[in-house]
Scaffold this active site. Sequence first.
Site, PDB file in Angstrom:
ATOM      1  N   ALA A 285       0.823  -1.210   0.000  1.00 10.97           N
ATOM      2  CA  ALA A 285       0.000   0.000   0.000  1.00 10.97           C
ATOM      3  C   ALA A 285       0.860   1.263   0.000  1.00 10.97           C
ATOM      4  O   ALA A 285       2.088   1.208   0.068  1.00 10.97           O
ATOM      5  CB  ALA A 285      -0.918  -0.019   1.215  1.00 10.97           C
ATOM      6  N   HIS A 286       0.190   2.397  -0.022  1.00  8.17           N
ATOM      7  CA  HIS A 286       0.886   3.677  -0.163  1.00  8.17           C
ATOM      8  C   HIS A 286       1.786   3.979   1.032  1.00  8.17           C
ATOM      9  O   HIS A 286       1.447   3.726   2.165  1.00  8.17           O
ATOM     10  CB  HIS A 286      -0.074   4.844  -0.422  1.00  8.17           C
ATOM     11  CG  HIS A 286      -1.258   4.955   0.454  1.00  8.17           C
ATOM     12  ND1 HIS A 286      -2.226   5.912   0.248  1.00  8.17           N
ATOM     13  CD2 HIS A 286      -1.664   4.241   1.530  1.00  8.17           C
ATOM     14  CE1 HIS A 286      -3.151   5.780   1.168  1.00  8.17           C
ATOM     15  NE2 HIS A 286      -2.847   4.792   1.946  1.00  8.17           N
ATOM     16  N   ASN A 287       2.945   4.516   0.701  1.00  7.02           N
ATOM     17  CA  ASN A 287       3.909   5.004   1.683  1.00  7.02           C
ATOM     18  C   ASN A 287       4.543   3.910   2.534  1.00  7.02           C
ATOM     19  O   ASN A 287       5.178   4.198   3.550  1.00  7.02           O
ATOM     20  CB  ASN A 287       3.280   6.092   2.573  1.00  7.02           C
ATOM     21  CG  ASN A 287       2.869   7.304   1.751  1.00  7.02           C
ATOM     22  OD1 ASN A 287       1.706   7.468   1.412  1.00  7.02           O
ATOM     23  ND2 ASN A 287       3.836   8.115   1.379  1.00  7.02           N
TER      24      ASN A 287
END
Lengths: 346, 346, 346
Positions: C243-245
Amino acid sequence: MKSTRTQPNLSDIASRLGARLHGDGSQRIVGLATLKDAGPDQVSFLANRAYLKDLPSTRAAAVLLHADHLDACPVPALVLDNPYLGYAELSRMLDPQADAHQPGIHPSAVVAEDASLGADVSIGPNAVIESGARLGDRVVVGPGSVVGADCEIGEDGFLHANVTLYHGVVVGKRVILHSGCVIGGDGFGFAHDGGGWRKIAQLGGAVLGDDVEVGSCSSIDRGALGDTVIGNDVKIDSQVQIAHNVHIGDHSALAGCVGIAGSTRVGRHCMLGGGVGLSGHLTICDGVQVTGMSLVTNSILEPGVYSSGTGAMENSQWRRNAVRFKQLDSIAKRVNRLEKRGSGEA
Amino acid sequence: MKSTRTQPNLSDIASRLGARLHGDGSQRIVGLATLKDAGPDQVSFLANRAYLKDLPSTRAAAVLLHADHLDACPVPALVLDNPYLGYAELSRMLDPQADAHQPGIHPSAVVAEDASLGADVSIGPNAVIESGARLGDRVVVGPGSVVGADCEIGEDGFLHANVTLYHGVVVGKRVILHSGCVIGGDGFGFAHDGGGWRKIAQLGGAVLGDDVEVGSCSSIDRGALGDTVIGNDVKIDSQVQIAHNVHIGDHSALAGCVGIAGSTRVGRHCMLGGGVGLSGHLTICDGVQVTGMSLVTNSILEPGVYSSGTGAMENSQWRRNAVRFKQLDSIAKRVNRLEKRGSGEA
Amino acid sequence: MKSTRTQPNLSDIASRLGARLHGDGSQRIVGLATLKDAGPDQVSFLANRAYLKDLPSTRAAAVLLHADHLDACPVPALVLDNPYLGYAELSRMLDPQADAHQPGIHPSAVVAEDASLGADVSIGPNAVIESGARLGDRVVVGPGSVVGADCEIGEDGFLHANVTLYHGVVVGKRVILHSGCVIGGDGFGFAHDGGGWRKIAQLGGAVLGDDVEVGSCSSIDRGALGDTVIGNDVKIDSQVQIAHNVHIGDHSALAGCVGIAGSTRVGRHCMLGGGVGLSGHLTICDGVQVTGMSLVTNSILEPGVYSSGTGAMENSQWRRNAVRFKQLDSIAKRVNRLEKRGSGEA
């Protein structure tokens, strides 16, 4: 591909967000960043008290925040009751990709003669639009994406690269489909003839409401008879599997790696954590949250938060406990006997 | 893309299915629907007693059912010993997609000069057939699909849009591969050199038997040395991961999100529920069923049904129980001590 | 597509691997196989004592092995301290695919005029390279793959067929991306406005280090603000969701079907087993191993092996135990009471 939009200043932003501006509004803004990382032409935001410690030292041009934190803000402030919502709107306003796609049909795209294309659609290189498909105004179809025969895509739909829609898929307005996702593939239906499997043709469809978003590499299968239905404003993350004839109610959100088996109905405003699995033919009522990697094998008829499983622990400790799980029924019976013995019943 | 096939009447259907027709056989049939939804030109079926309640009020043209339910049927009936199997056959007979693909090679497809194409193959827009590939008669390759060098696809194979076969993949007859699936990608093999990872080239292949179906966005990796082998009539749902050198026996079925680690051998007539995980190097004998989201870390040598995990419960109740799981070995030991004390041993 | 490389003999191989050759070095070698399967023009290896039983009867041209097993080897031997590492190197040396891609741009590929292509790049049929993308020397882009605007791919990168990179993705040197994987898709970010969801534009990027490999149909999302970062020499299997980051430290390995939620940081030299799930915003320190299908909901700050869940057992036994799990807190309390009673406290 670089954005040519004019850069808004803080006054423009305050006006767009309906925020109260404290400080000078003339600074031009080029982007968004965290409190820690923001420079003097970027806006930041404070939506989570965990980051309050970063506020006093921020170098942002301005900070979106709640009035409660105005006094601690060393730079201009954009005051809102819900700064996180303001951040969401500002992120879209400052997105350099927002106007990255020009209308037009790339010469390498293959568009059936009888497909119907709305105004200002954008069809990318090597995309394929099959016979009878209808695309609303301003629909974007990314490179390599395939829109099957007789599909309908509502206005402002955005299919990123390498998306696949099977025939007859119906998609609402402002839907975003990420790369690698597949909508309308066959549900998993077979009858056993005693020796092996006989395929059940999947004759239903897949219908997505308005404002749906589907993450990369997710699968939403078509119905066996009747449709698989995804409600309005349903948000689906990456690597999700939605089987045939599932219904998902409006405004529900499914995190990554969720799997939902056939014919299960999920209500409105539900939230399924990452890796959650729902068995088939269940009913999940409105307002249910299921925490990550839980297995749901029975219907849930009361709103609330539900969980299963156990969290990770150090391996040697886990081995000792996991082996006891296989004895759990026996342990429970022995505790029953001990209690009876102690109370003079044994 | 619309089907032009003639519509069968009930007598035609009875004859095709080997069903006994009760009632007039002249009604033309355009489709299949549930007992509740079927209209006067659709056939329905009763294969699950849970739907018996819908039989008296059905408006279907006819109902496929077992002789036991003939008396309760208000409309013409097609009587079969196994109505579900009849439904499967009828679904294929009435599938408007069954003849949707015309033979021919779309001018935008890229077909290597030395590829070998059988009679009446259909190669869709922007598909790629690499050097040395051999396609049997009537194979369909959907838009954007890539058939790697030296692949073999048996007759009547159907690759939907955006399927990928790496080089040298061998696929049997009548295989169906859904969009986004990838066959023959590298297995996950690395040797550690003390500091980091060194890739092990995956020199084996991937071999799929006859009548295999693979769902959307599933991965079947090629072998490291020797092949990954999927038997005849194996049905694989969406979002499944099959690692290198796995063997799956004939007639087994794997539901969505299953993951099987390297070199594990699954027998014939096995059924793995959604999200099941099998560790590597295991042997699973014929006739094993594993229920959804179970983790299998040891070989299974007796046919039967196997499970792990615990079902979801309300979150606050779950928290209390899950924390006790970490104490389970201690609880078991304390029960041992209590029993010894009670019996005068302590 | 057939390799035209000259076949090395055993002396060439010994020299390349730094192995001590016992026996005649003139035999030409065409491939690698297991001890059981190898023929007289193939090399085999012994890296796991479980296969020692196959050594005496092998018909291989030679066997890569440790000096400890030299006496038991009936054929020429290539002696190394780490035969598995030797096998890895030899597998790459004998890989007939290693030179399968000739430099050049297929006429059906769509390459933006302002894309920058290094020396000897290979762009396959129907691939798309968007505006501003920069490809290093010898980069291979497979058929149907899409490289988004302003992406950077370091030298010797290899994108198999139907890979998708969104705009601005940065990829290091010698990276291998398998078919169907998607890098840089939007993270799953929405703010709730009381009635429904408002999208948070994902303004960050995705950055992959050198020597990264990503399996088929895996998703690595771009950051919301700031980047998703995959370190050097990170190996990611198929069907993985990042997922993001998220940040993954150098030399870590993630097996199939792993899911990692937003903003979690995984250290260096970590190994996550198949199907492992990590919650968001966690810190996993260097040197952590998590066994298959474990759920990690808390940060892990000590190196070691971690696990959760329970292994599969026969279903009727499992049912009895699983139902007791729901009583576990009650059982624990009852054991407490029994202990107090026995000790005279009750």
